[in-house]
Design a protein around this motif. Structure first.
Motif, PDB file in Angstrom:
ATOM      1  N   SER A  90       0.822  -1.206   0.000  1.00 44.39           N
ATOM      2  CA  SER A  90       0.000   0.000   0.000  1.00 44.39           C
ATOM      3  C   SER A  90       0.859   1.262   0.000  1.00 44.39           C
ATOM      4  CB  SER A  90      -0.941   0.001   1.203  1.00 44.39           C
ATOM      5  OG  SER A  90      -1.899  -1.031   1.085  1.00 44.39           O
ATOM      6  N   TYR A 143       2.063   1.809  -3.437  1.00 49.36           N
ATOM      7  CA  TYR A 143       0.996   2.289  -4.319  1.00 49.36           C
ATOM      8  C   TYR A 143       0.763   3.788  -4.127  1.00 49.36           C
ATOM      9  CZ  TYR A 143      -3.604   2.736  -6.483  1.00 49.36           C
ATOM     10  OH  TYR A 143      -4.664   3.152  -7.274  1.00 49.36           O
ATOM     11  N   TYR A 144       0.603   4.207  -2.886  1.00 46.47           N
ATOM     12  CA  TYR A 144       0.269   5.606  -2.638  1.00 46.47           C
ATOM     13  C   TYR A 144       1.464   6.530  -2.881  1.00 46.47           C
ATOM     14  CZ  TYR A 144      -4.358   4.415  -0.946  1.00 46.47           C
ATOM     15  OH  TYR A 144      -5.665   3.983  -0.871  1.00 46.47           O
ATOM     16  N   THR A 158      -1.023   2.946 -13.871  1.00 52.44           N
ATOM     17  CA  THR A 158      -2.053   2.792 -12.846  1.00 52.44           C
ATOM     18  C   THR A 158      -3.428   2.811 -13.506  1.00 52.44           C
ATOM     19  OG1 THR A 158      -0.649   3.899 -11.221  1.00 52.44           O
ATOM     20  CG2 THR A 158      -2.995   3.759 -10.720  1.00 52.44           C
ATOM     21  N   ARG A 162      -8.887   2.390  -7.795  1.00 52.03           N
ATOM     22  CA  ARG A 162      -8.960   1.590  -6.564  1.00 52.03           C
ATOM     23  C   ARG A 162      -7.559   1.153  -6.178  1.00 52.03           C
ATOM     24  NH1 ARG A 162     -13.747   0.257  -4.527  1.00 52.03           N
ATOM     25  NH2 ARG A 162     -15.596   0.589  -5.825  1.00 52.03           N
ATOM     26  N   ASP A 163      -7.292   1.170  -4.871  1.00 56.13           N
ATOM     27  CA  ASP A 163      -5.981   0.749  -4.394  1.00 56.13           C
ATOM     28  C   ASP A 163      -5.916  -0.781  -4.357  1.00 56.13           C
ATOM     29  OD1 ASP A 163      -7.105  -0.207  -2.021  1.00 56.13           O
ATOM     30  OD2 ASP A 163      -6.108   1.255  -0.724  1.00 56.13           O
TER      31      ASP A 163
END
Length: 280
Positions: free
Chosen positions: A24, A27-28, A96, A113-114
């Protein structure tokens, strides 16, 4: 009694339970451009320009409950169309996947969406005087021209640029079990105004904004959220009050104690937690 929320309603951070913290954070940071502000074991805080936007809590082996109330998406508002264009360029450069791109009249939005399925929106507002028709907010949904949007990307902005420093959480959209009870809570208890209604959805705000909070029943959720270590989902979202007196008055409205320097936590009728905070 209506709660004492300011017309200039501001959000703090939103907290999400995730199954893999490293994934996560990557990703962010890498895909969205957030900066890692803090990390402590199974928790991490990310944001923009030093401002908290997101708190993550790792829950290995946890899973989503598709029947429980939860987050539909949290919405990151960027300050301009060029900023949204730059964000789109970054998402494309990092491969992405978008789940949608819409022109809502009041705003232009990108959806994604993550890795755990948490919904995210990036959007920019159009000028406020364009939102209203016959005294009412008019929101629609048409396809957003991504090629035209990319044409407004600043020539000097690289794909690796950080998330725009003016990025804030502009609104939250929730999946609920009972639309009527959710509307009654946010309107009658928190004092929000209804700005738009759609089949299965209600949009609400303070101060004439197009919406700060939306609730829907589109996903057919059948039970309130109930937090436990086995659940992946939204843990809470945060509303900032301008001063401690406002927090104290809100606590009186809800018959809850407030300890200095501590947030007031309120749960809505669908089991979703709201943290109210104020500067000391």
């Amino acid at each position: 009694m209506n709660a004492r929320l300011p017309d200039d309603l501001r959000f703090g951070a939103i907290a999400l339970a995730v199954s893999d913290l490293e994934r996560s954070i990557d990703y962010y940071q890498r895909r969205l451009g957030m900066e890692l502000l803090a990390r402590d074991g199974s928790r991490a805080t990310l944001g923009a320009d030093g401002r908290r936007l997101l708190e993550l809590e790792e829950r290995r082996g946890a899973a989503r409950d598709p029947d429980a109330a939860d987050l539909f998406h949290f919405a990151l508002r960027v300050p301009s169309r060029p900023a949204l264009a730059r964000q789109l360029a970054r998402l494309m450069a990092t491969d992405t996947r978008l789940t949608g791109a819409s022109d809502h009249g009041v705003s232009e939005a990108l959806y994604l969406r993550d890795p755990d399925g948490h919904g995210i929106e990036f959007y920019r507002d159009r000028p406020r005087d364009t939102w209203y028709r016959d005294g009412r907010v008019h929101m629609g949904t048409t396809a957003l021209d991504l090629e035209k949007l990319l044409g407004e990307r600043p020539a000097s902005a690289g794909d690796e640029a950080a998330l725009d420093p003016g990025t804030v959480i502009g609104h939250v959209h929730l999946e609920t079990v009972d639309l009527g009870r959710a509307k009654a809570f946010y309107v009658d208890r928190l004092g929000l105004d209804v700005t738009a209604e759609r089949p299965g959805a209600t949009f609400m705000s303070k101060g004439g904004y197009h919406h700060h909070v939306a609730v829907n029943t589109w996903g057919g959720r059948t039970r309130p959220a109930q937090d436990d270590r086995g659940r992946i989902g939204m843990l809470w979202f945060e509303i900032e009050l301008p001063d401690p007196s406002g927090l104290a008055a809100l606590a009186v409205d809800f018959g809850a104690p407030v300890n200095a320097g501590q947030p007031l936590v309120v749960t809505d009728p669908n089991g979703l937690a709201i943290r109210f905070v104020a500067p000391e």
